[in-house]
Scaffold this motif. Sequence first.
Motif, PDB file in Angstrom:
ATOM      1  N   THR A   1     -63.451  54.411  32.677  1.00 13.96           N
ATOM      2  CA  THR A   1     -63.405  52.967  32.917  1.00 13.96           C
ATOM      3  C   THR A   1     -63.030  52.541  34.396  1.00 13.96           C
ATOM      4  O   THR A   1     -62.367  53.198  35.040  1.00 13.96           O
ATOM      5  CB  THR A   1     -62.441  52.029  31.929  1.00 13.96           C
ATOM      6  N   VAL A   2     -63.837  51.584  34.815  1.00 12.28           N
ATOM      7  CA  VAL A   2     -63.686  50.861  36.325  1.00 12.28           C
ATOM      8  C   VAL A   2     -63.662  49.395  36.128  1.00 12.28           C
ATOM      9  O   VAL A   2     -64.583  48.902  35.647  1.00 12.28           O
ATOM     10  CB  VAL A   2     -64.843  51.249  37.273  1.00 12.28           C
TER      11      VAL A   2
ATOM     12  N   LEU B   1     -68.220  58.268  32.310  1.00 12.44           N
ATOM     13  CA  LEU B   1     -68.130  56.729  32.826  1.00 12.44           C
ATOM     14  C   LEU B   1     -68.980  55.883  31.840  1.00 12.44           C
ATOM     15  O   LEU B   1     -70.403  55.879  31.754  1.00 12.44           O
ATOM     16  CB  LEU B   1     -68.335  56.515  34.375  1.00 12.44           C
TER      17      LEU B   1
ATOM     18  N   LEU C   1     -63.636  59.979  34.229  1.00  9.16           N
ATOM     19  CA  LEU C   1     -63.265  58.597  34.691  1.00  9.16           C
ATOM     20  C   LEU C   1     -64.369  58.101  33.495  1.00  9.16           C
ATOM     21  O   LEU C   1     -65.393  58.268  33.337  1.00  9.16           O
ATOM     22  CB  LEU C   1     -63.968  58.273  36.045  1.00  9.16           C
TER      23      LEU C   1
ATOM     24  N   VAL D   1     -68.085  49.482  32.985  1.00  6.24           N
ATOM     25  CA  VAL D   1     -67.727  48.816  34.471  1.00  6.24           C
ATOM     26  C   VAL D   1     -67.780  47.605  34.224  1.00  6.24           C
ATOM     27  O   VAL D   1     -68.640  46.848  33.928  1.00  6.24           O
ATOM     28  CB  VAL D   1     -68.928  49.411  35.437  1.00  6.24           C
TER      29      VAL D   1
ATOM     30  N   PHE E   1     -70.515  56.635  42.069  1.00  4.48           N
ATOM     31  CA  PHE E   1     -69.939  57.045  40.984  1.00  4.48           C
ATOM     32  C   PHE E   1     -70.902  58.100  40.304  1.00  4.48           C
ATOM     33  O   PHE E   1     -70.706  58.511  39.156  1.00  4.48           O
ATOM     34  CB  PHE E   1     -69.994  55.894  39.850  1.00  4.48           C
TER      35      PHE E   1
ATOM     36  N   PHE F   1     -66.148  57.951  44.421  1.00  2.00           N
ATOM     37  CA  PHE F   1     -65.624  58.196  42.950  1.00  2.00           C
ATOM     38  C   PHE F   1     -66.626  59.208  42.483  1.00  2.00           C
ATOM     39  O   PHE F   1     -66.667  59.782  41.308  1.00  2.00           O
ATOM     40  CB  PHE F   1     -65.377  57.059  41.972  1.00  2.00           C
TER      41      PHE F   1
ATOM     42  N   SER G   1     -59.226  56.137  34.329  1.00  4.41           N
ATOM     43  CA  SER G   1     -59.317  54.736  34.543  1.00  4.41           C
ATOM     44  C   SER G   1     -58.944  54.178  35.958  1.00  4.41           C
ATOM     45  O   SER G   1     -58.070  54.664  36.532  1.00  4.41           O
ATOM     46  CB  SER G   1     -58.599  53.690  33.702  1.00  4.41           C
ATOM     47  N   VAL G   2     -60.088  53.290  36.611  1.00  8.06           N
ATOM     48  CA  VAL G   2     -59.722  52.905  37.974  1.00  8.06           C
ATOM     49  C   VAL G   2     -59.568  51.406  37.913  1.00  8.06           C
ATOM     50  O   VAL G   2     -60.455  50.529  37.359  1.00  8.06           O
ATOM     51  CB  VAL G   2     -60.598  53.119  39.107  1.00  8.06           C
ATOM     52  N   SER G   3     -58.594  50.692  38.586  1.00  9.61           N
ATOM     53  CA  SER G   3     -58.387  49.296  38.621  1.00  9.61           C
ATOM     54  C   SER G   3     -58.765  49.028  40.143  1.00  9.61           C
ATOM     55  O   SER G   3     -57.790  49.330  40.896  1.00  9.61           O
ATOM     56  CB  SER G   3     -57.033  48.702  37.866  1.00  9.61           C
TER      57      SER G   3
END
Length: 344
Positions: A269-270, A291, A267, A294, A285, A261, A246-248
Amino acid sequence: MIDGVTYNIVCDEPAAVNDKAILSTDAQVAERTYLEKDYPEGTFAKSGIAEAIAKAKEVAQKEKVTKLEIKEADDALKKALGKLDEVKASGKTEVQTKIAQAAEKKEADYTKESWANFAKAKSAAETVNASETATAKQLKDAADALDIAMKALEAKKPDNNNDNNNGNNGNNNSQTPAIGSVIADASGIFNYKVTGNDTVEVKNMTAKGKAKSSVKIAKNIKANGKTYKVTAIAANALKGNKKVTSVSIGSNVEKIGKKAFANCTKLKTVTVNGNKLKTIGQSAFSGDKNLKAVNLKKVKTLKTVGKSAFKGVSKKITVRVPKNKKAAYVRIFKKGGIAANKIK
C-alpha cells in the motif's frame, strides 16, 4: 614450445577422484558459510559467489573431468570468496573509523536528545566491532547508523545571557548545511539531501530504516536546529527494499523520483497525504509485484506519471483518486501502465 606442450598435457589429464571430492567439499563449505543475509545489499551478488559455487558443484559431479576444469572452478570459487572477505574487511575498517570520529565528540556540546541517540549508536558500533563473529552486514549497518547519528547531533545554543536572567538573548550559531549536502534528522530512518534554504528530498534509507516494514515520510524534518520541508523523494531512494510493506508520503512531497520504489517486492500500500504531488517518475513503482492499493484521494495536482511507473505491479491494484479528477488521471496513468478500470 616444450613447456607449453607439457602444460597442456598436465591440464588435460583426467582429474583424480580425490580432486573432485575436495572441490565438492569446498563448494559445500562455502555455501554453508557465506550467506547472502550476512552481507550488505548487492555485495553478495556482485561477488559472483553463487555462480562460482554452482559451477564448482557441476564440475565436481561430472563423471569425466580434467584437471584444468577442476583448477578453473577452484580459482573462480577462491576469487569470489576473496571478494566477500574484502567486503567484510572494508566494513571492519569503516566501523573503526566511525568509532574513532565519534570519540572526538563531547556530550556537553550537544542537545540531550541527539546525544542519547548518538551514544546508543556508538555503543552498538563498539559492540559489533569487538565481536569476532560480526558479519559484514552488521559491521556496515553499525557504521552507517553511527554516521547518521553523528550527522544528526544538534549543537546546543550558546548561552549569551551574562546577567543570568534567563532571557532569550542567545544566538543559534549552528552551521546551516549547504545546498547539496546530506543531513539526517533525529529519527535516523532516512538520509536527506538539502535542495533549498528550507527544503530537502529523501535521498535514501539508513540501515535502521531498511529494517522497517511500515514507513512514513514526514511532512517536515528538523535537523541542526532548523525545520525543512520534505518536497521530494529522490531517484532510487528505496529501490530494492525487501522489508517495506506500506508507505505513507507526507503532504509537502511534490515529486516521486525515477525508480524511487522500484522492486520493493513486499510493498502493498502507498498513501499520499497531501495535495502537492505533481510528478511520479519513470518506473517509480515498477516491479512491486504485491502493490495493490495506491491512495491519491487528496491529490488534485498530479500532472505527470512516467513511463512504466507501475509496470509489474499486482493485477489487483486499485488507484483511488478524487472523483473530479478521474477522467484526467485515467489518461495520465495509462502511460504508467495502469488500465482505466483500475482508477477508482
